[in-house]
Design a protein around this motif. Structure first.
Motif, short mmCIF file in Angstrom:
data_model
loop_
_atom_site.label_atom_id
_atom_site.label_comp_id
_atom_site.label_asym_id
_atom_site.label_seq_id
_atom_site.Cartn_x
_atom_site.Cartn_y
_atom_site.Cartn_z
N GLN A 195 -55.57 -125.46 43.45
CA GLN A 195 -54.86 -124.41 44.19
C GLN A 195 -53.38 -124.40 43.82
OE1 GLN A 195 -55.98 -123.88 48.41
NE2 GLN A 195 -53.85 -124.36 48.86
N GLY A 196 -52.82 -125.59 43.56
CA GLY A 196 -51.42 -125.69 43.16
C GLY A 196 -50.43 -125.85 44.29
N TYR A 197 -50.88 -125.86 45.52
CA TYR A 197 -49.99 -126.09 46.66
C TYR A 197 -50.81 -126.66 47.81
CZ TYR A 197 -51.80 -121.90 49.00
OH TYR A 197 -52.61 -120.98 49.62
N CYS A 198 -50.07 -127.20 48.80
CA CYS A 198 -50.71 -127.80 49.98
C CYS A 198 -49.79 -127.56 51.16
CB CYS A 198 -50.92 -129.31 49.73
SG CYS A 198 -51.80 -130.16 51.03
N THR A 199 -50.26 -126.86 52.16
CA THR A 199 -49.42 -126.52 53.31
C THR A 199 -49.03 -127.77 54.08
OG1 THR A 199 -51.25 -126.25 54.85
CG2 THR A 199 -50.60 -124.30 53.55
N LEU A 200 -47.99 -127.62 54.91
CA LEU A 200 -47.53 -128.76 55.71
C LEU A 200 -48.63 -129.26 56.65
CD1 LEU A 200 -43.87 -127.72 56.62
CD2 LEU A 200 -44.61 -129.52 55.05
N GLY A 201 -49.36 -128.34 57.25
CA GLY A 201 -50.46 -128.73 58.15
C GLY A 201 -51.54 -129.49 57.41
N ASP A 202 -51.85 -129.03 56.19
CA ASP A 202 -52.85 -129.73 55.39
C ASP A 202 -52.36 -131.11 54.98
OD1 ASP A 202 -54.57 -127.57 55.60
OD2 ASP A 202 -53.95 -126.69 53.68
N LYS A 203 -51.07 -131.19 54.67
CA LYS A 203 -50.50 -132.50 54.29
C LYS A 203 -50.57 -133.48 55.46
CE LYS A 203 -47.50 -131.19 50.49
NZ LYS A 203 -46.17 -131.32 49.89
N LYS A 204 -50.35 -132.98 56.67
CA LYS A 204 -50.44 -133.84 57.85
C LYS A 204 -51.88 -134.36 58.02
CE LYS A 204 -48.84 -135.68 61.60
NZ LYS A 204 -48.11 -136.91 61.49
N SER A 205 -52.84 -133.51 57.81
CA SER A 205 -54.24 -133.90 57.89
C SER A 205 -54.58 -134.93 56.81
CB SER A 205 -55.14 -132.68 57.75
OG SER A 205 -56.48 -133.03 57.78
N ILE A 206 -54.10 -134.68 55.61
CA ILE A 206 -54.33 -135.60 54.50
C ILE A 206 -53.69 -136.95 54.78
CG2 ILE A 206 -53.78 -136.04 52.06
CD1 ILE A 206 -53.96 -132.92 51.71
N GLU A 207 -52.51 -136.91 55.38
CA GLU A 207 -51.81 -138.15 55.74
C GLU A 207 -52.63 -138.99 56.72
OE1 GLU A 207 -47.22 -139.11 56.56
OE2 GLU A 207 -48.13 -137.77 58.04
N SER A 208 -53.25 -138.33 57.70
CA SER A 208 -54.09 -139.05 58.67
C SER A 208 -55.28 -139.70 57.99
CB SER A 208 -54.58 -138.09 59.75
OG SER A 208 -53.52 -137.59 60.50
N GLU A 210 -50.72 -139.41 46.87
CA GLU A 210 -49.35 -139.15 46.41
C GLU A 210 -49.26 -137.86 45.60
OE1 GLU A 210 -48.37 -142.82 44.45
OE2 GLU A 210 -47.76 -143.77 46.34
N GLU A 211 -50.28 -137.58 44.80
CA GLU A 211 -50.27 -136.34 44.03
C GLU A 211 -50.34 -135.13 44.96
OE1 GLU A 211 -53.36 -136.47 41.07
OE2 GLU A 211 -52.36 -138.09 39.98
N MET A 212 -51.15 -135.20 46.01
CA MET A 212 -51.24 -134.08 46.95
C MET A 212 -49.94 -133.92 47.73
SD MET A 212 -55.17 -134.18 48.37
CE MET A 212 -55.25 -135.94 48.69
N MET A 213 -49.30 -135.03 48.09
CA MET A 213 -48.06 -134.96 48.84
C MET A 213 -46.91 -134.37 47.99
SD MET A 213 -48.53 -135.89 51.95
CE MET A 213 -50.21 -135.32 51.97
N SER A 214 -47.03 -134.51 46.68
CA SER A 214 -45.97 -133.99 45.80
C SER A 214 -46.12 -132.49 45.51
CB SER A 214 -45.96 -134.78 44.48
OG SER A 214 -47.11 -134.47 43.71
N LEU A 215 -47.23 -131.90 45.93
CA LEU A 215 -47.43 -130.47 45.70
C LEU A 215 -46.49 -129.65 46.58
CD1 LEU A 215 -51.33 -130.25 45.67
CD2 LEU A 215 -49.81 -129.84 43.73
N PRO A 216 -46.11 -128.44 46.11
CA PRO A 216 -45.32 -127.56 46.96
C PRO A 216 -46.12 -127.13 48.19
CG PRO A 216 -45.92 -126.45 44.90
CD PRO A 216 -46.40 -127.86 44.80
N THR A 217 -45.44 -126.71 49.24
CA THR A 217 -46.12 -126.35 50.48
C THR A 217 -46.50 -124.86 50.52
OG1 THR A 217 -43.99 -126.00 51.57
CG2 THR A 217 -45.03 -128.17 51.84
#
Length: 111
Positions: A67-80, A99-106
């Motif tokens: 997809q090339g990006y990951c929203t802030l809400g999705d990043k929070k879920s991934i973090e959990s 770490e790769e997912m966290m480095s994606l734009p939101t």
């Protein structure tokens, strides 16, 4: 007959003591065996949860990297998901995906 009166109480005492020792020993062995079986089961459950969390991280990693990006809400879920994975002893490959997912734009890149 006097020896019976003298030794019978001692024999009964030692017989009861011996029987109690056998019963207690048998129960203790059973408790230890059950505890060991439960430890094996807990470890299997832990390993299964690690595997499922690892699989989830890799599955969503593919989605977000494509997809090339990951929203802030999705990043929070991934973090959990990653926190649970890490606390259970997950390995470094899950960390790399995280770490790769966290480095994606939101947000999606403008064309």
């Amino acid at each position: 007959m006097d020896w019976i009166a003298e030794y019978l109480p001692k024999l009964v005492y030692w017989a009861i003591t011996g029987a109690l020792a056998v019963v207690c020993g048998t129960l203790w062995k059973r408790v230890q065996k059950t505890h060991a079986q439960e430890a094996v089961e807990r470890n299997a459950i832990r390993e299964g949860v690690i595997a499922m969390l690892h699989n989830t991280l890799y599955r969503i990693h593919r989605i977000y990297m494509d997809q090339g990006y990951c929203t802030l809400g999705d990043k929070k879920s991934i973090e959990s998901i990653y926190e649970a994975y890490s606390k259970l002893g997950g390995n470094g490959t899950g960390k790399q995906a995280y770490e790769e997912m966290m480095s994606l734009p939101t947000e999606p890149m403008e064309k």
